[in-house]
Scaffold this active site. Sequence first.
Site, PDB file in Angstrom:
ATOM      1  CE  LYS A   1      -7.844   4.401  -2.518  1.00  0.00           C
ATOM      2  NZ  LYS A   1      -8.712   3.282  -2.031  1.00  0.00           N
TER       3      LYS A   1
ATOM      4  CE1 TYR B   1      -4.937   3.107  -6.075  1.00  0.00           C
ATOM      5  CE2 TYR B   1      -2.908   4.326  -5.612  1.00  0.00           C
ATOM      6  CZ  TYR B   1      -3.949   3.509  -5.185  1.00  0.00           C
ATOM      7  OH  TYR B   1      -4.001   3.093  -3.871  1.00  0.00           O
TER       8      TYR B   1
ATOM      9  CB  THR C   1      -3.254   5.668  -1.218  1.00  0.00           C
ATOM     10  OG1 THR C   1      -1.880   5.794  -1.525  1.00  0.00           O
ATOM     11  CG2 THR C   1      -4.042   6.475  -2.250  1.00  0.00           C
ATOM     12  CG  ASP C   2       1.463   7.518   0.708  1.00  0.00           C
ATOM     13  OD1 ASP C   2       1.033   6.954  -0.325  1.00  0.00           O
ATOM     14  OD2 ASP C   2       2.592   7.285   1.195  1.00  0.00           O
ATOM     15  CD  GLU C   3       0.478   6.092  -5.091  1.00  0.00           C
ATOM     16  OE1 GLU C   3       0.081   6.475  -6.194  1.00  0.00           O
ATOM     17  OE2 GLU C   3       1.061   5.016  -4.907  1.00  0.00           O
TER      18      GLU C   3
END
Length: 377
Positions: free
Chosen positions: A187, A183, A135-137
Amino acid sequence: MKRNILITGGAGFIGSHVVRLFVNKYPDYHIVNLDKLTYAGNLENLKDIETAPNYTFVRADIADLDEMRRIISEHKIDGIIHLAAESHVDRSIKDPFTFARTNVMGTLALLQAAKEYWDTLPEGYEGKLFYHISTDEVYGALELTHPEGIPAPFTTRASAGEHEAYGEKFFTETTKYNPHSPYSASKASSDHFVRAYHDTYGLPTLVTNCSNNYGPYQFPEKLIPLFINNIRHGKPLPVYGKGENVRDWLFVEDHARAIDLIFHKGKVADTYNIGGFNEWKNIDLIRVIIRTVDRLLGNPEGHSDGLITYVTDRLGHDMRYAIDSRKLQAELGWEPSLQFEEGIEKTVRWYLDHQEWMDRITSGDYERYYDEMYKGR
Ligand code: NAD
Ligand code: DAU
């Protein structure tokens, strides 16, 4: 060419689109969909392909190393597309341990099981790939650098150059990791393990980091399906904080197309960012959703505006995500196929036309059904 591909998390939102694409497009591949069927996994998402001769479903937990060893060797897996994860930021704030277990330990178990099996083969790692979907997060949060904030819509398909001229910054493949939520921390950790297995053991791995996906089959805890369903039922729309946070939205089938392209043509050990150059401030996006749902339901304009309810902000709420996907566009020729206006119309129509799917999810019926069906397994 015959191949045995393991797709994890295939009963979830993005995974189901990837499984469908691979099953239909590659009749010579055997697609094994491995999913624990948590609250987010729903085999109804794959009803149309469940009897395909090149498709097998296996219920298993990626954190169970022995099970991963057994499944990978039994199906002679030579490619893995790893999507299984706990994926909702709000849940990670309430229960970080489940996220560490699945996203970190689960990814590690899968890496180890793949390595052990591929180590036994005469050809070794030749023709093998462990492709990790991230993810970009993991990159953290960007500031809003434009003084008045981002106009709505800031960018449907504006070029990267136009964005930069506007003074906005983007996540590139070399942006330093700086995750904030449990989260995104889980990741980020899993991404590091994937790269460590390449750097240490030479395992052929690849990582992609994508922006927010939207489209059919998304679990209605995420903004877009939750709000469509609430508008339909006249329920409040809980907008976190001032609704000023910005996300970059990509239609899920475009993500699935990118995954297909990268799985086949991507450079081993490389990283690609995937995004739509399609940033929206939450409140502007919410107004588009309200207008679209009202129009399709035949309600007068403005009918559901009063449902907007500002609520306490998400803890540590990242202000803005924005992906620079120019590397993927330049090296592999991928670009989003849908304008946002088409994508959102298609998405709203889909949810309104699949009320039974939504009702079964919101009632929890499907979870009870799987528990019964897989009892003792
Ligand atoms: P999702 O929550 O809809 O689906 C996750 C799937 O993983 C479910 O089917 C669930 O049953 C399965 N799963 C969870 N724990 C498992 C375990 N221990 N063992 C086996 N299966 C398990 O998620 P999604 O939105 O489809 O996201 C898929 C992947 O893409 C995730 O890795 C996520 O981090 C990543 N991603 C998502 C987005 C997005 O906008 N949704 C964007 C970028 C990246
Ligand atoms: O950027 C990619 C990520 O996008 C993925 O890695 C995650 O798996 C996926 O869940 C998504 O994360 P977000 O937190 O951005 O998505 P969500 O739909 O939960 O929220 C989108 C924005 O809307 C966010 O700024 C929070 C806000 N929001 C969300 C909900 C559920 C609200 O204002 N109200 C809500 O009720």
